[in-house]
Design a protein around this motif. Structure first.
Motif, short mmCIF file in Angstrom:
data_model
loop_
_atom_site.label_atom_id
_atom_site.label_comp_id
_atom_site.label_asym_id
_atom_site.label_seq_id
_atom_site.Cartn_x
_atom_site.Cartn_y
_atom_site.Cartn_z
N VAL A 190 -1.83 4.50 2.56
CA VAL A 190 -1.88 5.00 1.18
C VAL A 190 -1.83 6.53 1.15
O VAL A 190 -1.02 7.11 0.41
CB VAL A 190 -3.13 4.48 0.45
CG1 VAL A 190 -3.29 5.18 -0.89
CG2 VAL A 190 -3.03 2.97 0.24
N TYR A 239 -6.75 -0.07 -8.37
CA TYR A 239 -6.35 -1.31 -7.70
C TYR A 239 -7.53 -2.23 -7.36
O TYR A 239 -7.33 -3.35 -6.91
CB TYR A 239 -5.55 -0.99 -6.44
CG TYR A 239 -4.31 -0.18 -6.74
CD1 TYR A 239 -3.22 -0.74 -7.41
CD2 TYR A 239 -4.24 1.16 -6.37
CE1 TYR A 239 -2.10 0.02 -7.69
CE2 TYR A 239 -3.12 1.92 -6.65
CZ TYR A 239 -2.06 1.34 -7.32
OH TYR A 239 -0.95 2.10 -7.61
N ILE A 298 -9.18 1.69 0.09
CA ILE A 298 -7.94 2.31 0.54
C ILE A 298 -7.59 1.84 1.96
O ILE A 298 -8.47 1.57 2.78
CB ILE A 298 -8.10 3.85 0.49
CG1 ILE A 298 -6.73 4.53 0.42
CG2 ILE A 298 -8.93 4.36 1.64
CD1 ILE A 298 -6.84 6.00 0.06
N GLN A 334 1.76 1.71 -3.58
CA GLN A 334 0.60 2.13 -4.37
C GLN A 334 0.26 3.60 -4.13
O GLN A 334 -0.14 4.31 -5.06
CB GLN A 334 -0.59 1.24 -4.03
CG GLN A 334 -0.43 -0.18 -4.55
CD GLN A 334 -1.48 -1.14 -4.01
OE1 GLN A 334 -2.12 -0.88 -2.99
NE2 GLN A 334 -1.66 -2.26 -4.68
N TYR A 375 -7.86 5.28 -6.10
CA TYR A 375 -7.30 4.02 -5.62
C TYR A 375 -8.19 2.84 -6.02
O TYR A 375 -7.73 1.80 -6.49
CB TYR A 375 -7.13 4.06 -4.10
CG TYR A 375 -6.40 2.87 -3.53
CD1 TYR A 375 -5.01 2.83 -3.51
CD2 TYR A 375 -7.09 1.78 -3.01
CE1 TYR A 375 -4.32 1.74 -2.98
CE2 TYR A 375 -6.43 0.69 -2.49
CZ TYR A 375 -5.05 0.68 -2.48
OH TYR A 375 -4.38 -0.41 -1.96
N GLN A 425 0.82 -1.21 0.00
CA GLN A 425 0.00 0.00 0.00
C GLN A 425 0.86 1.26 0.00
O GLN A 425 0.48 2.29 -0.58
CB GLN A 425 -0.98 0.01 1.16
CG GLN A 425 -0.37 0.08 2.54
CD GLN A 425 -1.41 0.30 3.61
OE1 GLN A 425 -2.02 1.36 3.70
NE2 GLN A 425 -1.63 -0.70 4.44
#
Length: 385
Positions: free
Chosen positions: A314, A306, A310, A58, A302, A55
């Protein structure tokens, strides 16, 4: 005559070579070259903590997407260099040295875990590479990391003081019992909590310690706590042990409110504690239900990229990249030392996690999120300040 000059030149070159060998290099500091600006992320992409390392990566990816969509930095696109330290301090040191030795990388975001970041920090400072920690909460991260280590998240010390300000200053709890694990995380939180609580007029009426993961029976400790009749019980530990404390507290019929720190505020606590978790006041650094348009936008991005919801770090990883981007703009350079100096000047008002600025390389202004367990879920209550 020519032979003498050649000999002098050879002697000069030999001395210069020796000096450079001692210094490590005689080359002048240069900006990272190439068509892109490279920023590394380091964290556990494999291993037990991979969900958190992923995370972090990301969050940085989302920030880079936004930066590049708006023209990049200094006329260049930003390129992510993701690296895996496996959550192992020894591996973290090795990865840090690789980054230091790669002049194309301008800055680093990571290493996520406190132990890995503490181990790697001095490597970056020695190599003059700016590092931005995202989730490493131990105060030693910045204190011992050196002048090139910054932190975007709150430290354990800040979080502990923030918790005390809320429960004493806002909830009016004056008699507090503490059950804490004997580890650096709990110690750091406790010291700051105790200092701030006492400053506000509260008293720690019981302070009992245990070995995390080993001590399973808290009944004697809880019975002793019951005798002093506290207003609040603070389970200063991680999720599994906090859940045991909640269960055994309920079994003993102790209805004193329970609070847990961010380290215990995860779904595991509720899963293990079951109904005993109900009513627990919890603290965290983030919650997706906060009513803030910036958070809503990030959540949507997000989710679209993905395909999941979340997670806590993140937004901090996103803001870490934005802080470094601001520093690059201020410095008008990708030179590592220039970026480091510019980070001290950053005052970015549009962070997802609030205003981004630094004091002594730590987050100058941050907030804790107050949650409460209701119907088997953590429910957002408010920001603590």
């Amino acid at each position: 005559m020519m032979l003498k000059k050649m000999k002098k030149m050879l002697i000069y070159l030999s001395l210069l070579s020796a000096i450079c060998l001692v210094l490590g290099s005689c080359a002048p500091a240069e900006e990272a070259s190439g068509d892109t600006i490279k920023i590394a992320t380091v964290g556990p992409i494999t291993g037990d903590a991979a969900v958190w390392g992923t995370q972090q990566q990301q969050g940085v990816e989302l920030a880079i997407d936004d930066i590049n969509a708006n023209g990049g930095l200094l006329g260049k696109q930003v390129e992510l260099v993701p690296l895996d330290d496996k959550g192992d301090p020894k591996e973290a040191v090795s990865v840090a040295q690789r980054i230091v030795d790669d002049p194309s990388i301008s800055a680093v975001i990571g290493h996520l875990l406190s132990g890995s970041t503490i181990a790697a920090g001095p490597i970056y400072t020695k190599g003059k590479v700016p590092l931005m920690a995202v989730a490493a909460t131990n105060p030693k991260v910045v204190e011992e990391g050196g002048e090139y280590v910054f932190r975007i998240n709150m430290s354990d010390a800040t979080a502990g003081a923030d918790m005390a300000s809320y429960v004493v200053g806002k909830l009016g709890k004056k008699k507090i019992a503490v059950l804490r694990s004997q580890d650096e995380y709990a110690q750091g939180v406790f010291e700051a909590f105790k200092a701030r609580a006492e400053e506000l007029g509260a008293t720690i009426v019981s302070d009992q310690k245990f070995v995390a993961g080993q001590d399973k029976d808290f009944s004697v400790m809880l019975t002793n706590i019951k005798k002093v009749n506290p207003d609040l019980i603070f389970a200063d530990t991680l999720a599994a042990d906090a859940a045991l404390i909640a269960q055994q507290k309920a079994t003993l019929g102790i209805d004193t409110p329970l609070i847990i720190p961010d380290g215990a505020t995860e779904p595991t606590f509720i899963e293990l504690a079951g109904e005993a978790a109900e009513g627990t006041i919890a603290f965290s650094y983030f919650d997706p239900t906060i009513d803030d348009p910036k958070i809503a936008v990030l959540m949507e991005k997000y989710r679209n990229k993905y395909g999941r919801e979340i997670l806590t770090y993140v937004p901090y990883a996103y803001d870490a990249m934005m802080a470094i981007a601001e520093a690059i703009k201020i410095a008008n350079s990708t030179d590592r030392e220039a970026i480091r100096d510019a980070l001290e000047q950053v005052n970015y008002p549009d962070g997802v996690t609030g205003v981004i600025s630094f004091k002594n390389r730590d987050r100058a202004v941050g907030w804790s999120v107050v949650l409460k367990v209701e119907n088997g879920k953590f429910v957002y209550v408010e920001k603590s300040n």
